[in-house]
Structures are given as structure tokens and as C-alpha cells.
Write an enzyme that holds these catalytic residues in place. Sequence first.
Site, mmCIF file in Angstrom:
data_model
loop_
_atom_site.group_PDB
_atom_site.id
_atom_site.type_symbol
_atom_site.label_atom_id
_atom_site.label_comp_id
_atom_site.label_asym_id
_atom_site.label_seq_id
_atom_site.Cartn_x
_atom_site.Cartn_y
_atom_site.Cartn_z
ATOM 1 N N HIS A 199 47.211 39.887 42.734
ATOM 2 C CA HIS A 199 48.117 39.075 43.762
ATOM 3 C C HIS A 199 49.628 39.523 43.156
ATOM 4 C CE1 HIS A 199 49.088 36.937 47.725
ATOM 5 N NE2 HIS A 199 50.573 37.215 47.015
ATOM 6 N N THR A 201 42.474 38.220 49.030
ATOM 7 C CA THR A 201 43.779 37.328 48.842
ATOM 8 C C THR A 201 44.368 37.406 50.854
ATOM 9 O OG1 THR A 201 45.919 37.400 47.458
ATOM 10 C CG2 THR A 201 45.540 39.492 48.787
ATOM 11 N N CYS A 223 55.414 40.545 48.516
ATOM 12 C CA CYS A 223 54.090 40.179 47.455
ATOM 13 C C CYS A 223 53.234 41.456 47.466
ATOM 14 C CB CYS A 223 52.623 38.775 47.367
ATOM 15 S SG CYS A 223 53.889 37.579 47.217
#
Lengths: 164, 206
Positions: A48, A25, A31
Site C-alpha cells: 500500500h 487493503t 495511495c
Amino acid sequence: MTEQTLIKVGMADLNIGLAGAILKTTGLGSCVGLTLFDPVAKVAGMAHVMLPSSEIAREAQINAAKYADTAIPLLLQRMENSGAKLLRMEAKMAGGAQMFAFSGQGDSLRIGPRNVESCLVLLQQYRIPVRSQDTGGNFGRTVEFDSISGMLLIRSMQHGVKEI
Amino acid sequence: MPKFKSFEAFELDVLREVGNIGAGNAATALSKLLDKPVDMAVPKVSLLPFEEVADCVGGAEQIVLAVFLRVEGDAPGNLFFIIDEPSAKRILNQLVGLDHTDGEEYSEMELSALNEIGNIMAGSYLSALADLTKLSMSPSVPAMAHDMAGAILSYGLVQYGEMGDSALLIESKFLEDRQSLEGHFFLIPDPDSFVKIFKALGVVQE
């Protein structure tokens, strides 16, 4: 099978990787990139996570991968369906940064640390040990998780590459 | 709660005009600073999945320099001014005579200069908007970041996270000397701000 397939996990998304796949990711800011791994069954999962709790959700249909408190149970379930066992699970995480520092601001600006806290609480509820984490700071990260070794590769502009 | 999927074409036109006026004013400010003409592309208004927002500036991992301001007042939102590294180098060189070496970290002086330029431009963007809408929109103290575009922009999407997986953003791009300097403005009004902007501009909704 020597070629490792790359599975991309988008923002507010989750996925699992089997048979040597690599989960990736990109551009984690506030995040959190959370990974779960069963080292025996070699089942890896990555989420995520964008927000700490689904309680604040105002959307009609909740995207479970977006919130820490819904992403972790969903990820667990999908991994268990692929042969992973909760008892063997271990977690790692990266991200949760505070990209911009403002003084005297409310909770919405502390979103990174809150995401991390929320993930930790959930993991504790499931009694999943956190093997390592690289969270906080004020910089972005890209992570790759290897479903064979269980290593989490973290790339950032300021600190280069490291493995946890 | 506004229904984003139901924006009418003319409402998007209104938002495009909002971006046009804001960025036009900002481009004028930049043009005065540089003492050179600055061109502007037609602004884009789009409802983008989170995943695609960073693609506007070259992808989630693209290293950019960004000035972020939180817009406070009647129609709150997030405003980003984003430039790539070559453009930052050029701005620093032309405006403050600093010669940045590629690959090196930006000095405090350089970051501070870029921050101030971003601040001036964002200020002109917002004041044009405030004049147009008669809404109060005041910028917070600007914050600067030099990092991956995805990490930076995701910060402005948090408010949208609560209500869906896409955000409505008004993107304005400007260029100086064709390609050598390229900058982007992203105005991401908070979900509830659209109603206020439309109302202020006399757009009747339903």
C-alpha cells in the site's frame, strides 16, 4: 485447505501471501495498491504505497513500505525469500486517484498520478510486466488479491466490483 | 522538524482548546442555519497512526460525505468536514428542502448545497482560529467528495507521510437532536504549523 486466510495490508504497509491467502487493503485514495505475483510458485505480495519517492523522506527511520521506490524492492526480496522468482513476476495495480480536484495547484495535489508513475518506473527497472491496472479517477478503492488465481478484485462506491 | 512524540500535556490542551473554539464557532453557524440548538463534544487531540485515522468516522470503507479545504497562510494545514449519509440527508431536508432518496446518487444541486454548508462551517471554524491566534489562515475553494473515508482522509495525511507513520489531528464532533445529525471536523495542521500555532498563543517550547 479450502479456507482462504485474509491478510490485511495497512496504509504504508506491505505483506506477502502464500497457500491461498488473500491480501486485502482498504480505502485507497491517492495511495496505490500494488501487487506482485509469481504464478508458478503461487507467491503473492501487496504493498500500500503512499508516496512516490523516499528522497523526500524527513523521518529518521524510513518505513520502506511507504514509498514506491523502497516498497517494490522490499516486497520483491520478501517474495523471493518465500520461493518466488523475479523472472516469473507480474504486477497489477489499483488506486492513485485524485480525490479532490483543484485547479492550478502544485505537485502535492497530484500525488495519486505521481505514485502510479513512480511504481511504473520501478517495475520497468526490474522488467516486471504490468498485467493490468485500474488507476486514476477521483474515487476510492478497496482491493483484494487472490494468491491462487492472481486476480485482483477492486471494489469502489461508484463502480461496484470488478476483477482485473 | 517538530518532535511529535514530545508534545507535553499542556500543549495538547492548547490544541484541544483550538479545536474547541473553532468547532464552537462552526456549531453556532450550523445552529443558526438550522435554527436549532447544536451540541458539541469535547474535542479530541490525538497522534494517530495513519491506519486508525479513518476509524474515527467508522472505518476506512465507511461511505461519507466530505468537504475538504486546504488552509493557506501562516499555519497551513488540511481541514475536513465529514458527515455520514443519514446526516447529509437530514441537513439537505432541513436546510434546503431537498428530499434525498437513500441509495441514489447525489444530484449536483444536493452536492453543491452540502459543499456550501461545509464551506460556511469551515469558514467559521477558521475565522475563529485566526482571531484567536492572529495568524492568517485562509481557506481554499472547498472541494467535495462522496466516497470511502479512508480514501478521503488519506489525502490529508500526505504531508505527514514524509516524516512518520502517524498524524496529529484535532477532531471535533457535534450533534444535533442527540444522534440524528452528527458531523466531524478534522483539522490536520501541517507538521511545521504547530510551532507557529504555539508561538502565536504564547506557549513557550523548550
